[in-house]
Write a protein that holds these residues in place. Structure first.
Motif, PDB file in Angstrom:
ATOM      1  N   ALA A 104       0.825  -1.208   0.000  1.00  0.00           N
ATOM      2  CA  ALA A 104       0.000   0.000   0.000  1.00  0.00           C
ATOM      3  C   ALA A 104       0.862   1.262   0.000  1.00  0.00           C
ATOM      4  CB  ALA A 104      -0.939  -0.002   1.204  1.00  0.00           C
ATOM      5  N   LYS A 105       2.184   1.079   0.115  1.00  0.00           N
ATOM      6  CA  LYS A 105       3.144   2.199   0.112  1.00  0.00           C
ATOM      7  C   LYS A 105       2.841   3.217   1.223  1.00  0.00           C
ATOM      8  CE  LYS A 105       5.143   0.498  -3.513  1.00  0.00           C
ATOM      9  NZ  LYS A 105       5.945  -0.626  -3.222  1.00  0.00           N
ATOM     10  N   VAL A 106       2.487   2.692   2.391  1.00  0.00           N
ATOM     11  CA  VAL A 106       2.214   3.519   3.561  1.00  0.00           C
ATOM     12  C   VAL A 106       3.542   3.974   4.154  1.00  0.00           C
ATOM     13  CG1 VAL A 106       1.215   3.484   5.889  1.00  0.00           C
ATOM     14  CG2 VAL A 106       0.098   2.241   4.034  1.00  0.00           C
ATOM     15  N   VAL A 107       3.614   5.237   4.556  1.00  0.00           N
ATOM     16  CA  VAL A 107       4.808   5.729   5.237  1.00  0.00           C
ATOM     17  C   VAL A 107       4.777   5.175   6.655  1.00  0.00           C
ATOM     18  CG1 VAL A 107       6.043   7.763   6.060  1.00  0.00           C
ATOM     19  CG2 VAL A 107       4.898   7.825   3.839  1.00  0.00           C
ATOM     20  N   LEU A 108       5.794   4.407   6.996  1.00  0.00           N
ATOM     21  CA  LEU A 108       5.841   3.774   8.311  1.00  0.00           C
ATOM     22  C   LEU A 108       6.690   4.608   9.261  1.00  0.00           C
ATOM     23  CD1 LEU A 108       6.433   0.082   7.200  1.00  0.00           C
ATOM     24  CD2 LEU A 108       4.273   1.171   7.790  1.00  0.00           C
ATOM     25  N   ARG A 109       6.212   4.729  10.486  1.00  0.00           N
ATOM     26  CA  ARG A 109       6.994   5.378  11.534  1.00  0.00           C
ATOM     27  C   ARG A 109       6.812   4.580  12.817  1.00  0.00           C
ATOM     28  NH1 ARG A 109       5.546   8.295  15.554  1.00  0.00           N
ATOM     29  NH2 ARG A 109       3.424   8.872  15.982  1.00  0.00           N
ATOM     30  N   MET A 110       7.781   4.716  13.681  1.00  0.00           N
ATOM     31  CA  MET A 110       7.729   3.977  14.942  1.00  0.00           C
ATOM     32  C   MET A 110       6.476   4.360  15.728  1.00  0.00           C
ATOM     33  SD  MET A 110      10.410   2.090  15.467  1.00  0.00           S
ATOM     34  CE  MET A 110      12.146   2.046  15.702  1.00  0.00           C
ATOM     35  N   PRO A 111       5.714   3.378  16.209  1.00  0.00           N
ATOM     36  CA  PRO A 111       4.575   3.688  17.055  1.00  0.00           C
ATOM     37  C   PRO A 111       5.029   4.261  18.387  1.00  0.00           C
ATOM     38  CG  PRO A 111       4.560   1.373  16.375  1.00  0.00           C
ATOM     39  CD  PRO A 111       5.844   1.957  15.933  1.00  0.00           C
ATOM     40  N   ASP A 112       4.198   5.096  18.974  1.00  0.00           N
ATOM     41  CA  ASP A 112       4.517   5.640  20.285  1.00  0.00           C
ATOM     42  C   ASP A 112       4.441   4.517  21.316  1.00  0.00           C
ATOM     43  OD1 ASP A 112       4.718   8.210  19.261  1.00  0.00           O
ATOM     44  OD2 ASP A 112       2.599   8.619  19.565  1.00  0.00           O
ATOM     45  N   LEU A 113       5.297   4.599  22.313  1.00  0.00           N
ATOM     46  CA  LEU A 113       5.220   3.659  23.427  1.00  0.00           C
ATOM     47  C   LEU A 113       4.145   4.164  24.383  1.00  0.00           C
ATOM     48  CD1 LEU A 113       8.958   2.899  24.247  1.00  0.00           C
ATOM     49  CD2 LEU A 113       7.276   1.365  23.250  1.00  0.00           C
TER      50      LEU A 113
END
Length: 119
Positions: A104-113
């Protein structure tokens, strides 16, 4: 030591009777705090989506995967390294490999803790 990998692999810590929500929280943390940024990003974004839906059996399988060396997980997930026999047919690893393709070419970023407040 496993002869298939150049890394020393410590034995898993036994966690008998670990409650499912504790296991989910621990695995979400472990998926984010691996030590190699590429694996952290891949596993933490996967964990955010999939861990809340996983059954106990799937969580146990994901927990076993977390015991593997970081680069092995990354290379297996990105099809850069052949899966060893012990991971052939793993539905959890198949899901991770599909996630790594990011079709889907989603921009991935680290989820918040998420930090829970002390009572």
């Amino acid at each position: 030591m496993d002869l298939d990998t150049p890394y020393a692999n410590l034995p898993p810590i036994p966690r008998p009777n670990e409650p499912i929500e504790t296991k989910r929280a621990r695995l979400a943390y472990q998926a984010r705090k691996r030590g190699i940024l590429e694996t952290d990003l891949l596993l933490s974004t996967f964990a955010k989506i999939h861990l809340p839906l996983f059954t106990m059996d799937q969580l146990v399988e994901f927990d076993r995967l977390m015991d593997e060396p970081d680069w092995d997980i990354f290379y297996w997930a990105t099809d850069k390294k052949t899966l060893p026999a012990r991971w052939q047919g793993s539905k959890v690893l198949d899901s991770l490999r599909a996630h790594a393709k990011n079709e889907a070419k989603v921009v991935l970023r680290m989820p918040d803790l998420v930090v829970k407040a002390q009572d």
